[in-house]
Structure formats: C-alpha cells, structure tokens
Design a protein around this motif. Structure first.
Motif, PDB file in Angstrom:
ATOM      1  N   THR B  53      62.565  56.721  -3.872  1.00 27.92           N
ATOM      2  CA  THR B  53      62.378  55.284  -3.685  1.00 27.92           C
ATOM      3  C   THR B  53      63.294  54.506  -4.603  1.00 27.92           C
ATOM      4  OG1 THR B  53      60.070  55.701  -3.141  1.00 27.92           O
ATOM      5  CG2 THR B  53      60.664  53.433  -3.694  1.00 27.92           C
ATOM      6  N   ARG B  54      63.976  53.506  -4.049  1.00 26.30           N
ATOM      7  CA  ARG B  54      64.800  52.628  -4.864  1.00 26.30           C
ATOM      8  C   ARG B  54      64.383  51.182  -4.642  1.00 26.30           C
ATOM      9  NH1 ARG B  54      68.001  53.872  -0.497  1.00 26.30           N
ATOM     10  NH2 ARG B  54      68.858  52.061   0.586  1.00 26.30           N
ATOM     11  N   TYR B  55      64.684  50.363  -5.658  1.00 31.00           N
ATOM     12  CA  TYR B  55      64.286  48.955  -5.648  1.00 31.00           C
ATOM     13  C   TYR B  55      65.550  48.120  -5.808  1.00 31.00           C
ATOM     14  CZ  TYR B  55      62.518  44.670  -7.941  1.00 31.00           C
ATOM     15  OH  TYR B  55      62.252  43.380  -8.323  1.00 31.00           O
ATOM     16  N   THR B  56      65.800  47.244  -4.872  1.00 33.07           N
ATOM     17  CA  THR B  56      67.033  46.451  -4.869  1.00 33.07           C
ATOM     18  C   THR B  56      66.712  44.972  -4.901  1.00 33.07           C
ATOM     19  OG1 THR B  56      68.095  48.139  -3.536  1.00 33.07           O
ATOM     20  CG2 THR B  56      69.149  46.008  -3.557  1.00 33.07           C
ATOM     21  N   LEU B  57      67.538  44.257  -5.635  1.00 31.78           N
ATOM     22  CA  LEU B  57      67.420  42.810  -5.685  1.00 31.78           C
ATOM     23  C   LEU B  57      68.755  42.239  -5.237  1.00 31.78           C
ATOM     24  CD1 LEU B  57      65.918  40.757  -8.560  1.00 31.78           C
ATOM     25  CD2 LEU B  57      68.172  40.187  -7.759  1.00 31.78           C
ATOM     26  N   LYS B  58      68.720  41.346  -4.273  1.00 35.47           N
ATOM     27  CA  LYS B  58      69.970  40.746  -3.777  1.00 35.47           C
ATOM     28  C   LYS B  58      69.922  39.259  -4.050  1.00 35.47           C
ATOM     29  CE  LYS B  58      72.351  39.776   0.568  1.00 35.47           C
ATOM     30  NZ  LYS B  58      72.424  40.079   1.997  1.00 35.47           N
ATOM     31  N   TYR B  59      70.965  38.757  -4.684  1.00 37.06           N
ATOM     32  CA  TYR B  59      70.982  37.340  -5.040  1.00 37.06           C
ATOM     33  C   TYR B  59      72.321  36.715  -4.669  1.00 37.06           C
ATOM     34  CZ  TYR B  59      70.942  33.087  -7.881  1.00 37.06           C
ATOM     35  OH  TYR B  59      70.998  31.784  -8.304  1.00 37.06           O
ATOM     36  N   ILE B  66      66.430  35.003  -3.150  1.00 31.77           N
ATOM     37  CA  ILE B  66      66.375  36.371  -3.650  1.00 31.77           C
ATOM     38  C   ILE B  66      65.715  37.223  -2.583  1.00 31.77           C
ATOM     39  CG2 ILE B  66      65.358  37.904  -5.363  1.00 31.77           C
ATOM     40  CD1 ILE B  66      65.510  35.723  -7.379  1.00 31.77           C
ATOM     41  N   ASN B  94      59.867  43.942 -11.636  1.00 30.94           N
ATOM     42  CA  ASN B  94      60.970  44.602 -12.351  1.00 30.94           C
ATOM     43  C   ASN B  94      60.424  45.491 -13.457  1.00 30.94           C
ATOM     44  OD1 ASN B  94      62.834  43.191 -10.845  1.00 30.94           O
ATOM     45  ND2 ASN B  94      63.277  41.694 -12.438  1.00 30.94           N
TER      46      ASN B  94
END
Lengths: 110, 140
Positions: B53-59, B66, B94
């Motif tokens: 599992t990965r956690y991505t934040l796009k801004y 977000i 986070n």
C-alpha cells in the motif's frame, strides 16, 4: 533544475528539495508526494518483516525531477513535524472559511 | 515481455493477511466524500497489505486542490479537497502513515507519548508535577 533520475537524500536534504519544488510549482506544475513502507532487503525476498529494518520511503516529484528519502523510526517524529510545517506554509491556495464569514455577515445585518 | 495491466489483464490478487478485504462494489477508483470513511478505509487497507500500500498526495497550486490516494494497485481510495480546513485532517493521516511505515504502531505510540509527556516535558517542572511521583531529571 531537478534531476530526472531519482536522487536519494537524507531527510533534511529531502525537505529542502521538497520546499524548492513547492515554490517552483506555484505558477505552473504539480507536486506529488508519495509514501510507502520499505521493510528491508530480507523482507523484499519474502522473509519476515523486522520492524527495526522498516523505513518509510518518501518521494517527491515535480515534472521529471524526483527526490526521495528514507525515514527510520527514530527520526520520524522530527521529520513529521518539519514536513507538516512545510505543507502548512506551502499548500496555501486552498479555500479558507469563506462560507462561515458570509453567513455571519448576513446574521449580523439581519 | 511485460503485458500492460488493464481490465482484461488485471494484476493477480494479493495474499490476504487475516480477513480479506471486501472487493469494491463500484469501479476500481473510488472518490470517497466522507473524510472519516476515507481515513478508516485507508488505515484498513494499509494494515491489510502493508508491503503493497502506498499513500500519495497530489498538489497543484494553480488549482488549489489536494488529491489524496491510498492504493495497493488493486483497490484505490481517493479523496479530493479544496478546503484549508482539511489541512489538519491531512496532517493526521500523514502522521498515521509515517508512523506505520517506519515499523511502529501509531496506536501504541500514542499511549506511550501520553505517559512520556508528563514525566519528560520541555516545560519547566511545576510545583504540582514535582510532587506527582513520576521520575524527574534535574534539580528540584
């Protein structure tokens, strides 16, 4: 300015580059920050996961430029705080509480 | 030769640890509207498949949005926001993931800091704390 091949940095170096990326992308561009667990070389091959070997891989991408770092449990609190501060300062184009102010004004007038 | 992954060539299912995830009812990528639900589902997804599992934040600053994504390449949970008030919630997520991914359990870590904060503390030791019976360092 940022290298197209992945640059692995220490946590402070990473945070500096992340700040630069966020500043650079204010006019144009998207910044991606990705987090994933890295459990150590043995776990990669299918062995048992030792929590002491676990690192948090953090990657920041702007266009072709990629930087990354690995966070161990002992520095993670410090990193978390610095990271949160950077995000708080840089991610400032989100909408503030506009609706509440408009409602309060209406209530005041009425 | 690597075949591209798509609906007709999906990735193989991951080995489930403990109870298996219920398959998503709707198409693969899900935008979740409720923050609490997104938070809970993300945590469940990570606990189920911590290695994948990965956690991505796009801004994108120009959009003022977000987009958060938590995925194990089979299930994909997404959350979009343009509200500044969600920053605190995102910070909490986070921190959750940082702690999990460094090999610690955030729920254990919380219990520890609750005890540790009283005895260590950056603030000068007050009269009340001095008498509390916890271990103190330094002068009286």
């Amino acid at each position: 300015r940022f290298s197209a091949t992945m640059v692995l940095l220490d946590s402070d170096g990473f945070l500096t580059q992340l700040t630069r990326m966020l500043e650079k992308s204010r006019e144009k561009g998207v910044v991606y920050v990705t987090m994933k667990r890295y459990a150590g070389p043995e776990a990669k091959k299918g062995g048992a996961v030792d929590p002491a070997d676990c690192r948090c891989l953090v990657r920041a991408v702007l266009g072709n430029g990629k930087v990354s770092t690995m966070i161990a449990a002992k520095d993670h609190r410090r990193f978390m705080k610095s990271y949160a501060n950077i995000m708080k300062v840089s991610l400032d184009s989100l909408k503030k509480k506009e609706r509440r102010r408009a409602e309060k004004k209406k209530a005041g007038v009425a | 030769p690597l075949q591209p992954r798509c609906r007709s060539n999906p990735r193989p299912p991951l080995p489930a640890i403990g109870r298996s995830l219920t398959p998503p009812q709707s198409p693969d990528r899900v935008y979740i509207d409720d923050w609490e639900k997104f938070y809970d589902e993300s945590e469940k997804l990570y606990v189920e498949h911590p290695a994948h599992t990965r956690y991505t934040l796009k801004y994108r600053h120009t959009d003022g949005k977000i987009i958060l994504k938590v995925t194990n390449d089979r299930v994909c949970l997404q959350f979009v926001t343009d509200q500044a008030t969600d920053m605190k919630r995102i910070e909490k997520l986070n921190n959750l993931f940082f702690t999990y991914m460094c090999g610690q359990d955030p729920h254990d870590a919380e219990a520890e800091t609750a005890d540790g904060a009283v005895s260590k503390g950056d603030r000068p030791v007050s009269q009340e704390e001095a008498g509390s019976g916890k271990k103190r360092r330094g002068k009286r």
